[in-house]
Design a protein around this motif. Structure first.
Motif: not given
Length: 391
Positions: A22-49
């Motif tokens: 949960a903690a590491l996945l939360g870190l990933v979500l924070v990085r996605i929210a900061m715009g680090e991912a090339s595709s935010t929608a795809l990254a969020l989808t993969l994270a939630f999956l």
């Protein structure tokens, strides 16, 4: 499945693993929210999956044992593919490899788990190196994490083996304790029966024997008296009572089963052969697996049947056969005597014998079945069968 003694340890490790994911996945979500991912929608989808598939893994622990490895393997493969997808967009996703290490080692077979850890370590190192450049920290971090996971897994395996050995030892101790309690109870019963036999022998049997001797003396002293009929009746009644007392003594006296039923049957056959004009043969295995109570009952049946053979069958040979299978134990006593008609034997009163009715009652007490095969002039066979499922 973890051993019962390791359940608290395993529960703590599992809870820690859930918190780490949960903690590491939360870190990933924070990085996605900061715009680090090339595709935010795809990254969020993969994270939630990834989160959904991980939570669904609780079902893996409840499936049948023969399906657990297959289902667990597919579950881990799905998690790994989602992790690789996130890793291609968010470098910090590499840290999720640490909880994956423990899942590989716990769910996959013993050789596949460590191999999956090595493969995931290489993937994490390559992903970090290709995205941020190969550094000492980027290489050592995943390697150290993999090493720690392997050491914890080996320690858990050692604890599991030790727990299994301890549980086996405890089961053996409990079984030994129960066996000892059963033996002590049986010894107490046999001791009490021996005491009762001595009491009857020293009181009732001796008194009846004395009465019989006095009545014999009265018959000899005054053979012409009219009271002789009453004396004779009293003497015969005392003889019958003495025979019954002796039968009780014989049944109460603990049998010599210290070496098992087969050995006791052989000693019985030898004693009968030496005491009477009857050759007794025994066919029995060296060991029979039965509770002492049932061995005692079968020995009593053999004793009583041989007593009937000696007194009534006019036989020259008798045979005792003891056989056992996985489901039953069978005792048969046969002779080459005159046989009899079973329909008429019930009306006969035999005071000093272990009659068929008594044999049937004893067999019924231990849940066995009694079969009588006899024809006048062609001998007799008595067969007792015990079902192991009720012994």
């Amino acid at each position: 499945m973890p051993h019962a003694s390791l359940t608290p340890v395993f529960s703590a490790l599992r809870s820690g693993l859930h918190v780490l994911v949960a903690a590491l996945l939360g870190l990933v979500l924070v990085r996605i929210a900061m715009g680090e991912a090339s595709s935010t929608a795809l990254a969020l989808t993969l994270a939630f999956l990834f989160a959904a598939v991980y939570v669904a893994g609780a079902w893996v622990a409840r499936v049948a044992e023969y399906r657990r490895v297959l289902v667990g393997g597919l579950w881990l493969l799905t998690l790994t593919l989602l992790w690789v997808g996130l890793l291609a967009m968010i470098p910090e996703t590499a840290y999720l490899v640490f909880p994956l290490f423990f899942l590989y080692l716990h769910v996959l077979p013993s050789l596949v788990g460590p191999a999956a850890v090595v493969a995931a370590t290489l993937v994490a190192i390559l992903a970090i190196g290709l995205r941020s450049g190969f550094t000492l920290g980027g290489v050592v971090g995943p390697v150290v994490g993999a090493g720690v996971a392997l050491l914890i897994w080996l320690g858990y395996q050692a604890l599991a083996r030790e727990a299994a050995e301890r549980e086996a030892l405890m089961s053996e101790l409990v079984a030994t304790r129960d066996q000892l309690a059963t033996t002590e109870r049986e010894q107490g019963i046999l001791a009490e029966r021996a005491r009762l036999a001595r009491e009857i022998h020293d009181t009732v049997a001796q008194s009846l024997s004395s009465v019989q001797m006095l009545l014999h003396a009265a018959e000899r002293a005054d053979p012409d008296s009219r009271a002789i009929e009453h004396v004779d009746l009293a003497r015969r009644t005392a003889a019958d009572a003495l025979a019954e007392a002796r039968r009780f003594i014989r049944e109460l006296t603990p049998p010599t089963l210290d070496q098992g039923l087969p050995s006791a049957l052989r000693r019985l056959a030898s004693a009968e052969t030496q005491s009477h004009a009857l050759v007794v043969e025994v066919a029995a295995p060296d060991v029979v697996d039965l509770p002492m109570e049932h061995q005692t009952a079968l020995l009593r049946v053999a004793q009583g049947t041989l007593a009937n053979v000696v007194q009534h069958a006019q036989a020259s040979t008798a045979r005792i056969a003891l056989a056992q299978t996985d489901s039953s134990v069978t005792l048969s006593v046969s002779d080459d005597g005159v046989g009899f008609d079973p329909a008429t034997v019930e009306s006969q009163v035999v005071s000093d014998s272990f009659g068929l009715r008594a044999i049937g009652e004893r067999v019924a007490q231990i849940g066995g079945t009694l079969h009588l095969d006899t024809v006048p002039g062609k001998g007799t066979t008595i067969t007792v069968t015990l079902d192991r499922s009720i012994t």
